[in-house]
Design an enzyme around this catalytic site. Structure first.
Site, PDB file in Angstrom:
ATOM      1  N   SER A   8      11.628   6.145   4.793  1.00 39.62           N
ATOM      2  CA  SER A   8      11.764   4.779   5.393  1.00 39.62           C
ATOM      3  C   SER A   8      12.342   3.764   4.968  1.00 39.62           C
ATOM      4  CB  SER A   8      10.047   4.565   5.952  1.00 39.62           C
ATOM      5  OG  SER A   8       9.678   5.421   6.541  1.00 39.62           O
ATOM      6  N   GLU A  11       0.731   2.198  -5.421  1.00 38.54           N
ATOM      7  CA  GLU A  11       1.596   1.260  -5.624  1.00 38.54           C
ATOM      8  C   GLU A  11       1.377   0.307  -6.894  1.00 38.54           C
ATOM      9  OE1 GLU A  11      -0.163   2.309  -2.823  1.00 38.54           O
ATOM     10  OE2 GLU A  11       1.244   2.701  -1.531  1.00 38.54           O
ATOM     11  N   PHE A  71       1.913  -2.785   1.875  1.00 38.08           N
ATOM     12  CA  PHE A  71       1.496  -2.002   0.790  1.00 38.08           C
ATOM     13  C   PHE A  71       2.178  -2.684  -0.623  1.00 38.08           C
ATOM     14  CE2 PHE A  71       1.383   1.243   3.748  1.00 38.08           C
ATOM     15  CZ  PHE A  71      -0.042   1.035   4.200  1.00 38.08           C
ATOM     16  N   ASP A 115       2.131   1.987  14.379  1.00 32.64           N
ATOM     17  CA  ASP A 115       1.040   2.298  13.362  1.00 32.64           C
ATOM     18  C   ASP A 115       0.020   1.246  13.370  1.00 32.64           C
ATOM     19  OD1 ASP A 115       1.969   4.644  12.147  1.00 32.64           O
ATOM     20  OD2 ASP A 115       3.405   3.781  10.961  1.00 32.64           O
ATOM     21  N   ARG A 158      12.518  -3.188  10.122  1.00 31.86           N
ATOM     22  CA  ARG A 158      12.926  -1.837  10.402  1.00 31.86           C
ATOM     23  C   ARG A 158      14.044  -1.909  11.510  1.00 31.86           C
ATOM     24  NH1 ARG A 158       8.564   2.907  11.688  1.00 31.86           N
ATOM     25  NH2 ARG A 158       8.556   2.000  13.700  1.00 31.86           N
TER      26      ARG A 158
END
Lengths: 270, 311
Positions: free
Chosen positions: B34, B55, B80, B114, B164
């Site tokens: 991604s 992370e 994140f 999501d 994205r």
């Protein structure tokens, strides 16, 4: 060997005197956790590590990180004793504009490798340094002191897995197992015991010692050269060397009276 | 006009940087396909660190790499990368001011399926709050490529906000990217819209719509959300009667806040197109979310009309 041990024990006493001086009387300071680590820090700075106080940025130096950053006073004591900065700075700890902040700041204080104080970060930073040194083909070792209260931080275990995954054999963690966290005994809170079993289960080589026995400390640091990542579980006493502070949670970040201050210095006289 | 995926441009640029500079390293938290750090992994496996789903450790580990002179890029979803590792970015990276670029992909609502857990709508605000942090949100491929290089060359920490979706190139070919510089992308004298990232494209579309109504809308691209000089933003409002901001981010702490602070006391009307103080949610398409949260070109055009009426 005996002479080396005697030399290191003398230095450890000197560091504890400096810790008491840094705090002074009537003011708060992390006396307990600084003194529990004093022998470990001494063995590193005055015995094991390759460092150059005149060249703090020497690329091939060994690194020491204080993941339990609230123990800064013992690191400041060692750095001053080695001449990284003038000893008079010790009287300005935690005052406005001082290079000696409440927690270590690498931008301000020569010899400090990383900014720590938010618990759990230091081991991860040490892993990154170890990985970076390996990429550069340097033989330097990375030592990182973690607290046993700090074992409650999840990031410690993220880092433990990372060190194993990347086979960081130039990394040595030293666990200052003084059994007390800020508000009291660890066993009465999130009991992080058994330490040795946990680290072994995470794939680390474990060496357990008395963290105030200089001979054992020196031996463990030498043994840690034989592959890793290695953790030295050092059983210590919070406040060690300061009678009224030993095993006393009040001196995690406590205030000494003038009488206590003088008593501590007298007991540690050279 | 080329249409490019910003994550892919990021990934390719990182590989090119890796070829030029052996100190460039990348860290990934199990989302390499991604974030497109997978391209760097394939090219330079020794300098790529798969940090698994951890992370916090990744951010502090990157600080350690930076302390040995490495130029570190840490990769994850924007939520994140910035939220899960906030304290590590703040203390391990931010206080010492290390050369680590935090790359947050799927920013804004662009991860439409999501839902709220994965939609970073407050990432700019929390990164801007860190003293010394540079925050960059590129709007197209050329700006992304230039921003990645600028981030690597910048000595301190950078947050790179990556959308994205695919976007057409709109950056003028003679435009040199400089951290901190907003600039006029389309001339106009009635009102100005300050936009960042995806909203730049919607602002250009709004300007086109408003032309038909006799309204000349100046479009200013603000790729650097920090630092940006108040004086530069004020200068870009010269001659207009109304001001609008447009961001795919919560109204608190992002571009709207930047512009309003810069223009405090100015007196001209300001309207802010942004996500209100609400969470995102799942949707069948990205467009559904843009419409629901009132972030369309039509919403920008309407904000301009409202602001001009108040002028």
């Amino acid at each position: 060997m005996d002479a080396t041990i005697a030399f290191l024990e003398g230095k450890a006493r000197a560091l504890r005197r400096k810790i008491v001086r840094e705090i002074g009387w009537g003011k708060k300071g992390h006396l307990g956790g600084s003194c529990s680590a004093a022998d470990l820090v001494t063995a590193l700075y005055f015995g094991k590590m390759r460092i150059d106080p005149r060249n703090p940025g020497w690329p091939d130096r060994d690194r020491f990180l204080l993941s339990k950053g609230h123990g800064a006073l013992v690191q400041y004591a060692a750095l001053a004793e080695l001449g990284f900065f003038p000893e008079a700075e010790l009287d300005r700890v935690k005052t406005l504009g001082s290079i000696l902040q409440g927690h270590p700041d690498r931008k301000l204080c020569p010899g400090i490798e990383a900014n720590t104080g938010s618990l759990g970060h230091g081991l991860s930073i040490a892993c990154g340094i170890a990985a970076g040194l390996r990429l550069d083909g340097r033989k330097s070792k990375v030592y990182v002191l973690v607290g046993d209260g700090e074992q409650s931080e999840g990031q410690i275990w993220e880092a433990a897995m990372a060190a194993k995954a990347f086979k960081l054999d130039n990394l040595v963690a030293i666990l200052d197992r003084n059994r007390l966290q800020a508000m009291g005994p660890i066993v009465e809170r999130f009991d992080s015991n058994p330490h040795a079993d946990k680290w072994a289960a995470f794939g680390w080589r474990v060496i357990e010692i008395d963290g105030h026995d200089m001979r054992q400390i020196v031996g463990a640091l030498d043994a840690a050269d034989q592959g890793g990542p290695t953790v030295i579980v050092a059983n210590t006493v919070k406040g060690k060397g300061i009678a009224f502070a030993e095993n006393n949670p009040a001196f995690h970040n406590g205030v000494m009276t003038k009488e206590q201050y003088e008593q501590a210095l007298a007991a540690l006289a050279a | 006009m080329a249409v490019q995926n910003l994550s892919e441009v990021y990934g390719r640029t990182l590989v090119a940087l890796g070829a030029e500079n052996p100190n460039v390293v990348a860290l990934e938290a199990d989302l390499g396909k991604s974030t497109m750090s997978c391209l760097f992994e394939a090219a330079y496996p020794q300098r790529h660190f798969e940090m698994s789903i951890a992370e916090q450790n990744m951010a502090s580990f990157a600080a350690g790499l930076a302390l040995t002179g490495k130029i570190a890029f840490i990769n994850s979803f924007a939520v994140f990368a910035t939220g899960r590792a906030y304290d590590q970015i703040r203390t391990s990276i931010g206080i010492p001011g290390l050369n680590v670029t935090v790359v947050g992909t799927c920013a804004g609502l662009s991860d439409f399926g999501d839902g709220s857990t994965h939609q970073a709508i407050e990432d700019v605000a929390i990164m801007r709050a860190i003293p010394g942090m540079t925050v960059i949100e590129p709007c197209d491929g050329p700006e992304m490529a230039a921003a990645v290089r600028a981030a690597a060359a910048h000595p301190g920490p950078v947050y790179l906000r990556v959308h994205r979706a695919d976007w057409p190139d709109v950056t003028p070919s003679d435009r040199a990217f400089v951290i901190g510089q907003p600039y006029v992308l389309r001339q106009g004298s009635d009102a100005v819209v300050f936009a960042a990232g995806a909203m730049v494209h919607r602002a250009l579309e709004a300007a086109e719509t408003l032309t038909g109504e006799g309204i000349a809308l100046r479009v200013v691209n603000v790729p650097t959300l920090k630092p940006v000089k108040d004086a530069d933003l004020r200068a870009l409002t010269e001659g207009v009667r109304a001001i609008v901001t447009a961001e795919e981010h919560t109204i608190n702490g992002g571009l709207g806040s930047v512009v309003c602070l810069a223009l405090r006391g100015d007196g001209r009307p300001v309207e802010c197109v942004a996500i209100q103080d609400v969470w995102g949610q799942s949707a069948a398409s990205y467009g559904d979310l843009v419409g629901h949260y009132r972030l369309t070109a039509g919403d920008i055009a309407e904000a301009v009309r409202i602001a001009l009426r108040k002028a």
